[in-house]
Design a protein around this motif. Sequence first.
Motif, PDB file in Angstrom:
ATOM      1  N   ILE A 162      38.706 -17.732 -46.065  1.00 52.57           N
ATOM      2  CA  ILE A 162      37.787 -17.748 -44.772  1.00 52.57           C
ATOM      3  C   ILE A 162      38.878 -18.239 -43.719  1.00 52.57           C
ATOM      4  O   ILE A 162      39.414 -19.282 -43.933  1.00 52.57           O
ATOM      5  CB  ILE A 162      36.796 -18.721 -45.170  1.00 52.57           C
ATOM      6  CG1 ILE A 162      35.993 -18.333 -46.271  1.00 52.57           C
ATOM      7  CG2 ILE A 162      36.074 -19.065 -43.954  1.00 52.57           C
ATOM      8  CD1 ILE A 162      34.931 -17.328 -46.142  1.00 52.57           C
ATOM      9  N   SER A 219      24.493 -16.544 -47.613  1.00 49.93           N
ATOM     10  CA  SER A 219      24.612 -16.662 -49.128  1.00 49.93           C
ATOM     11  C   SER A 219      24.784 -18.246 -48.776  1.00 49.93           C
ATOM     12  O   SER A 219      25.163 -18.579 -49.994  1.00 49.93           O
ATOM     13  CB  SER A 219      25.673 -16.011 -49.511  1.00 49.93           C
ATOM     14  OG  SER A 219      25.417 -14.604 -49.848  1.00 49.93           O
ATOM     15  N   PHE A 220      24.715 -18.799 -47.885  1.00 55.42           N
ATOM     16  CA  PHE A 220      24.754 -20.363 -47.665  1.00 55.42           C
ATOM     17  C   PHE A 220      23.993 -21.170 -48.475  1.00 55.42           C
ATOM     18  O   PHE A 220      22.803 -20.728 -48.723  1.00 55.42           O
ATOM     19  CB  PHE A 220      24.488 -20.650 -46.214  1.00 55.42           C
ATOM     20  CG  PHE A 220      24.438 -22.079 -45.824  1.00 55.42           C
ATOM     21  CD1 PHE A 220      25.479 -22.591 -45.470  1.00 55.42           C
ATOM     22  CD2 PHE A 220      23.023 -22.573 -46.107  1.00 55.42           C
ATOM     23  CE1 PHE A 220      25.332 -24.108 -45.244  1.00 55.42           C
ATOM     24  CE2 PHE A 220      23.042 -24.104 -45.644  1.00 55.42           C
ATOM     25  CZ  PHE A 220      24.172 -24.728 -45.385  1.00 55.42           C
ATOM     26  N   LEU A 268      32.358 -18.533 -54.087  1.00 58.49           N
ATOM     27  CA  LEU A 268      31.244 -17.636 -54.145  1.00 58.49           C
ATOM     28  C   LEU A 268      31.878 -16.377 -54.180  1.00 58.49           C
ATOM     29  O   LEU A 268      31.765 -15.551 -55.188  1.00 58.49           O
ATOM     30  CB  LEU A 268      30.085 -17.861 -53.306  1.00 58.49           C
ATOM     31  CG  LEU A 268      28.858 -16.810 -53.656  1.00 58.49           C
ATOM     32  CD1 LEU A 268      28.205 -17.223 -55.169  1.00 58.49           C
ATOM     33  CD2 LEU A 268      27.749 -16.726 -52.736  1.00 58.49           C
ATOM     34  N   PHE A 269      32.443 -15.927 -52.928  1.00 61.21           N
ATOM     35  CA  PHE A 269      32.851 -14.443 -52.815  1.00 61.21           C
ATOM     36  C   PHE A 269      34.342 -14.310 -53.296  1.00 61.21           C
ATOM     37  O   PHE A 269      35.070 -13.344 -53.379  1.00 61.21           O
ATOM     38  CB  PHE A 269      32.870 -14.269 -51.377  1.00 61.21           C
ATOM     39  CG  PHE A 269      31.532 -13.922 -51.008  1.00 61.21           C
ATOM     40  CD1 PHE A 269      30.731 -12.833 -51.503  1.00 61.21           C
ATOM     41  CD2 PHE A 269      30.887 -14.684 -50.333  1.00 61.21           C
ATOM     42  CE1 PHE A 269      29.349 -12.630 -51.122  1.00 61.21           C
ATOM     43  CE2 PHE A 269      29.617 -14.616 -49.742  1.00 61.21           C
ATOM     44  CZ  PHE A 269      28.632 -13.405 -50.220  1.00 61.21           C
ATOM     45  N   PHE A 326      29.734 -23.840 -51.078  1.00 61.50           N
ATOM     46  CA  PHE A 326      30.801 -22.907 -51.515  1.00 61.50           C
ATOM     47  C   PHE A 326      32.200 -23.187 -50.954  1.00 61.50           C
ATOM     48  O   PHE A 326      33.207 -22.556 -51.396  1.00 61.50           O
ATOM     49  CB  PHE A 326      30.420 -21.502 -51.603  1.00 61.50           C
ATOM     50  CG  PHE A 326      29.351 -21.379 -52.675  1.00 61.50           C
ATOM     51  CD1 PHE A 326      29.259 -21.695 -54.151  1.00 61.50           C
ATOM     52  CD2 PHE A 326      27.827 -20.968 -52.355  1.00 61.50           C
ATOM     53  CE1 PHE A 326      28.216 -21.691 -54.995  1.00 61.50           C
ATOM     54  CE2 PHE A 326      27.031 -20.828 -53.038  1.00 61.50           C
ATOM     55  CZ  PHE A 326      26.855 -21.284 -54.295  1.00 61.50           C
ATOM     56  N   LEU A 327      32.196 -23.818 -49.801  1.00 55.29           N
ATOM     57  CA  LEU A 327      33.475 -23.589 -48.972  1.00 55.29           C
ATOM     58  C   LEU A 327      34.370 -24.742 -49.395  1.00 55.29           C
ATOM     59  O   LEU A 327      33.971 -25.721 -49.594  1.00 55.29           O
ATOM     60  CB  LEU A 327      33.057 -24.152 -47.647  1.00 55.29           C
ATOM     61  CG  LEU A 327      34.328 -23.858 -46.380  1.00 55.29           C
ATOM     62  CD1 LEU A 327      34.778 -22.197 -46.484  1.00 55.29           C
ATOM     63  CD2 LEU A 327      34.074 -24.399 -45.078  1.00 55.29           C
ATOM     64  N   CYS A 370      28.908 -21.459 -41.933  1.00 56.12           N
ATOM     65  CA  CYS A 370      29.703 -21.574 -43.259  1.00 56.12           C
ATOM     66  C   CYS A 370      30.375 -23.018 -43.564  1.00 56.12           C
ATOM     67  O   CYS A 370      30.455 -23.342 -44.539  1.00 56.12           O
ATOM     68  CB  CYS A 370      30.828 -20.424 -43.120  1.00 56.12           C
ATOM     69  SG  CYS A 370      31.939 -20.370 -44.554  1.00 56.12           S
ATOM     70  N   CYS A 422      28.569 -25.317 -46.159  1.00 58.87           N
ATOM     71  CA  CYS A 422      28.166 -24.701 -47.102  1.00 58.87           C
ATOM     72  C   CYS A 422      28.738 -24.903 -48.487  1.00 58.87           C
ATOM     73  O   CYS A 422      30.014 -25.601 -48.293  1.00 58.87           O
ATOM     74  CB  CYS A 422      28.584 -23.216 -47.395  1.00 58.87           C
ATOM     75  SG  CYS A 422      27.978 -22.254 -48.882  1.00 58.87           S
ATOM     76  N   PHE A 471      30.638 -11.376 -44.707  1.00 61.67           N
ATOM     77  CA  PHE A 471      29.803 -11.007 -45.982  1.00 61.67           C
ATOM     78  C   PHE A 471      28.440 -10.828 -45.622  1.00 61.67           C
ATOM     79  O   PHE A 471      27.604 -10.064 -46.473  1.00 61.67           O
ATOM     80  CB  PHE A 471      29.948 -12.218 -46.759  1.00 61.67           C
ATOM     81  CG  PHE A 471      31.211 -12.677 -47.261  1.00 61.67           C
ATOM     82  CD1 PHE A 471      32.065 -11.784 -47.899  1.00 61.67           C
ATOM     83  CD2 PHE A 471      31.718 -13.740 -46.661  1.00 61.67           C
ATOM     84  CE1 PHE A 471      33.469 -12.290 -48.371  1.00 61.67           C
ATOM     85  CE2 PHE A 471      33.137 -14.122 -46.937  1.00 61.67           C
ATOM     86  CZ  PHE A 471      33.917 -13.297 -47.679  1.00 61.67           C
ATOM     87  N   ASN A 529      28.924 -13.714 -40.327  1.00 62.27           N
ATOM     88  CA  ASN A 529      30.361 -13.278 -40.985  1.00 62.27           C
ATOM     89  C   ASN A 529      30.279 -12.295 -41.753  1.00 62.27           C
ATOM     90  O   ASN A 529      29.463 -11.583 -41.733  1.00 62.27           O
ATOM     91  CB  ASN A 529      30.779 -14.605 -41.932  1.00 62.27           C
ATOM     92  CG  ASN A 529      29.998 -14.805 -43.254  1.00 62.27           C
ATOM     93  OD1 ASN A 529      29.266 -13.815 -43.611  1.00 62.27           O
ATOM     94  ND2 ASN A 529      30.113 -15.866 -43.957  1.00 62.27           N
ATOM     95  N   CYS A 565      36.222 -19.318 -49.841  1.00 61.85           N
ATOM     96  CA  CYS A 565      34.776 -19.244 -50.441  1.00 61.85           C
ATOM     97  C   CYS A 565      34.888 -19.157 -51.801  1.00 61.85           C
ATOM     98  O   CYS A 565      35.368 -18.162 -52.367  1.00 61.85           O
ATOM     99  CB  CYS A 565      34.194 -18.106 -49.733  1.00 61.85           C
ATOM    100  SG  CYS A 565      32.608 -17.902 -50.489  1.00 61.85           S
TER     101      CYS A 565
HETATM  102  S1  SF4 Z   1      28.859 -18.487 -49.419  1.00 59.41           S
HETATM  103 FE1  SF4 Z   1      29.003 -17.907 -47.196  1.00 59.41          FE
HETATM  104  S2  SF4 Z   1      28.701 -19.589 -46.228  1.00 59.41           S
HETATM  105 FE2  SF4 Z   1      29.132 -20.289 -48.335  1.00 59.41          FE
HETATM  106  S3  SF4 Z   1      31.546 -20.462 -48.365  1.00 59.41           S
HETATM  107 FE3  SF4 Z   1      30.790 -18.485 -48.920  1.00 59.41          FE
HETATM  108  S4  SF4 Z   1      31.092 -17.343 -46.937  1.00 59.41           S
HETATM  109 FE4  SF4 Z   1      30.954 -19.376 -46.335  1.00 59.41          FE
END
Ligand code: SF4
Length: 192
Positions: free
Chosen positions: A175, A186-187, A170-171, A150-151, A145, A148, A44, A42, A168
């Motif tokens: 998505i 980063s999963f 985390l970011f 964080f999704l 993803c 994960c 990231f 992806n 996401c």
């Molecule tokens: S850290 Fe990566 S895998 Fe997890 S939700 Fe965010 S983009 Fe998806």
Amino acid sequence: MNLARESIELLEQAARILWFEGTKHGLRDREWMALRFLSRANRFSRTPSALASYVGTTRGTASFIIGELERLGYLERKRSATDKRSVTLSVTQQGKKFLVRDPVNVLLEAIAVLDDEVKIRFRDTFRHVLDHSDAVEQRHHTDVCKRCIFLREDRANTDSKTTAEFSCRLFRAPIAEAEVDLLCTSFEHHRQ
Ligand code: SF4
């Protein structure tokens, strides 16, 4: 009979297709791994540092691999418009075409002929092994993803249709639906 040991012995032999001396179709095993990963990663994870983490190498070696793939026309790097220090790597059309020669395709083909149920069990078995090894070694691995922690998924009902929007945590970024099946370094998986 030790089934676990026998499985690892078979895995070791299958791994010889992934790891080899010299080159195949002009690329070393790590260069193939990088090209394969970047075609599935992806946005990231299409960065030099994510690539180094996935391949399990230093930033210097990852730079060398990137340079080699660029030189051959399989990869291009673009500087971010907002942050000139950050670089995104993209597999070119030529690189995508070249992936039909990927040495791992023989493994993909052998798995592709299995029944779907067997394929799902096969994939889930590998996942279980990786998840469990992660828990023991306190490391994170790369995965799709959609699994994960964080999704975030928000569902909305509009005109008798249910739509899903993903983001996401985390970011802190949206998505797209097509991105949930892509790989991310980063999963993080759900701990039980
Ligand atoms: S850290 Fe990566 S895998 Fe997890 S939700 Fe965010 S983009 Fe998806």
